[in-house]
Design an enzyme around this catalytic site. Structure first.
Site, PDB file in Angstrom:
ATOM      1  N   ASN A   1      47.265  43.285  41.365  1.00 17.29           N
ATOM      2  CA  ASN A   1      45.782  43.262  40.842  1.00 17.29           C
ATOM      3  C   ASN A   1      46.259  44.356  39.425  1.00 17.29           C
ATOM      4  OD1 ASN A   1      43.189  41.983  39.912  1.00 17.29           O
ATOM      5  ND2 ASN A   1      42.426  43.954  41.470  1.00 17.29           N
TER       6      ASN A   1
ATOM      7  N   LYS B   1      43.886  44.296  36.866  1.00 12.54           N
ATOM      8  CA  LYS B   1      42.679  44.258  36.865  1.00 12.54           C
ATOM      9  C   LYS B   1      42.798  44.895  35.393  1.00 12.54           C
ATOM     10  CE  LYS B   1      42.585  47.702  40.923  1.00 12.54           C
ATOM     11  NZ  LYS B   1      41.350  48.269  41.821  1.00 12.54           N
TER      12      LYS B   1
ATOM     13  N   HIS C   1      36.914  39.674  44.608  1.00  8.97           N
ATOM     14  CA  HIS C   1      36.873  40.711  44.271  1.00  8.97           C
ATOM     15  C   HIS C   1      35.955  41.422  44.095  1.00  8.97           C
ATOM     16  CE1 HIS C   1      39.321  44.669  43.416  1.00  8.97           C
ATOM     17  NE2 HIS C   1      40.565  44.296  43.768  1.00  8.97           N
TER      18      HIS C   1
ATOM     19  N   GLU D   1      35.464  44.123  43.109  1.00  9.79           N
ATOM     20  CA  GLU D   1      34.708  44.654  41.709  1.00  9.79           C
ATOM     21  C   GLU D   1      33.846  43.515  41.096  1.00  9.79           C
ATOM     22  OE1 GLU D   1      38.674  46.090  39.993  1.00  9.79           O
ATOM     23  OE2 GLU D   1      38.778  47.635  41.449  1.00  9.79           O
TER      24      GLU D   1
ATOM     25  N   GLU E   1      40.768  43.277  52.234  1.00 10.22           N
ATOM     26  CA  GLU E   1      40.518  44.779  51.296  1.00 10.22           C
ATOM     27  C   GLU E   1      39.256  45.125  51.517  1.00 10.22           C
ATOM     28  OE1 GLU E   1      42.732  44.488  47.534  1.00 10.22           O
ATOM     29  OE2 GLU E   1      41.072  43.775  46.416  1.00 10.22           O
TER      30      GLU E   1
ATOM     31  N   GLY F   1      41.545  51.490  45.211  1.00  9.61           N
ATOM     32  CA  GLY F   1      41.531  52.153  44.462  1.00  9.61           C
ATOM     33  C   GLY F   1      41.343  54.250  44.821  1.00  9.61           C
TER      34      GLY F   1
ATOM     35  N   SER G   1      44.855  51.142  48.387  1.00 14.89           N
ATOM     36  CA  SER G   1      45.730  51.742  47.876  1.00 14.89           C
ATOM     37  C   SER G   1      46.957  51.499  49.154  1.00 14.89           C
ATOM     38  CB  SER G   1      44.835  53.132  48.901  1.00 14.89           C
ATOM     39  OG  SER G   1      43.707  52.991  47.475  1.00 14.89           O
TER      40      SER G   1
HETATM   41  C1  PEP Z   1      42.647  46.331  44.809  1.00 11.18           C
HETATM   42  O1  PEP Z   1      42.723  45.770  42.995  1.00 11.18           O
HETATM   43  O2  PEP Z   1      42.783  44.673  44.549  1.00 11.18           O
HETATM   44  C2  PEP Z   1      43.631  46.974  45.183  1.00 11.18           C
HETATM   45  C3  PEP Z   1      43.971  46.770  46.473  1.00 11.18           C
HETATM   46  O3  PEP Z   1      43.919  47.614  44.020  1.00 11.18           O
HETATM   47  P1  PEP Z   1      44.766  49.456  44.650  1.00 11.18           P
HETATM   48  O4  PEP Z   1      45.592  49.054  45.122  1.00 11.18           O
HETATM   49  O5  PEP Z   1      44.589  50.469  43.837  1.00 11.18           O
HETATM   50  O6  PEP Z   1      44.005  49.989  45.847  1.00 11.18           O
END
Ligand code: PEP
Length: 251
Positions: free
Chosen positions: A9, A11, A94, A96, A166, A172, A212
């Site tokens: 992803n 973003k 997601h 976000e 998630e 992040g 992460s």
């Molecule tokens: C994501 O944006 O779905 C995500 C898991 O981000 P990160 O790996 O940076 O935590």
């Protein structure tokens, strides 16, 4: 689509030219991947990503879509539009989008409907906030997100749904869920799907962990029995790291 899927992803990162360059870097590194590989890129990069992945097994995902086929929805992109240009996947719900852009369980359900009707495969994101985990309601929150989003989705359509667990507190932040925490909630999601459909559907479902995940911790997370892949944010922007995660995935 196979059972094990590693998706990036990106973003709001990378211009079209940068997207082409990153995919060209990723391509040789994942050419022999035993799992499915997807790059989720900004809308403006989709054509560049489709061009750069042509002739490879790398799938291309958008990061959102609208449920209507067309209409007065300034700034939105219809699932049908994505499908027509050759996009195969869309990331929906997601955290976000839920946190900053007002997505709710109900709007995510509508987006899932629109995407499936258009013929796309959905990567449906669910996960709890830190306060919810601390309150001990992770299971209820995630189960509700899954149940509402899958409302009206048939068993046949479910074959075009991937669920990404998630935990919001891990996205992040560099704070990864432990392998046990990840597996526990992925197993719970599988159980919810078993209740909604049947055992075979639950078994077949791809459930990813995201939050992460990186080149160092991927192997342990991906080795868990109910973790069938990963949704990768930050580490997906570095070709060697993304490739390490792809190769860490079990088959
Ligand atoms: C994501 O944006 O779905 C995500 C898991 O981000 P990160 O790996 O940076 O935590």
């Amino acid at each position: 689509m196979g059972k094990y899927v590693i998706a990036g992803n990106w973003k709001m990162n990378k211009t079209p030219a940068e997207a082409t360059a990153l995919i060209n870097e990723i391509k040789p590194l994942v050419a022999d991947a035993k799992v499915d590989v997807i790059v989720g890129v900004p809308f403006i990069d989709l054509q560049a990503a489709l061009d750069a992945t042509k002739g490879t097994k790398i799938g291309v995902a958008a990061q959102n879509c609208h449920w209507e086929k067309s209409g007065a929805f300034t700034g939105e992109i219809a699932a049908e539009m994505l499908k027509e240009m050759g996009v195969g996947y869309v990331i929906l719900g997601h955290s976000e989008r839920r946190t900053y852009f007002g997505d709710t369980n109900e709007s995510v359900q509508k987006r899932v409907r629109g995407a499936l009707d258009a013929g796309l495969t959905v990567i449906l994101c669910v996960g709890e906030y830190l306060e919810q985990r601390e309150q001990g309601i992770t299971g209820e929150i995630v189960a509700t997100q899954v149940k509402v989003a899958l409302g009206g989705v048939s068993a046949e359509e479910l074959k075009r749904v991937i669920i990404a667990y998630e935990p919001v507190w891990a996205i992040g932040t560099g704070k990864t869920a432990t392998a046990e925490q990840a597996n526990e909630v992925c197993a719970l999601i599988r159980d919810v799907v078993k209740g909604l459909y049947n055992e075979a559907a639950a078994k077949e479902l791809t459930i990813q962990y995201g939050g992460s995940m990186n080149a160092k911790n991927a192997e342990e997370l991906l080795a868990q029995s109910d973790v069938d892949g990963g949704l990768i944010g930050g580490a997906a922007l570095k070709a060697p790291d993304f490739s390490t995660i792809v190769h860490a995935a079990k088959v």
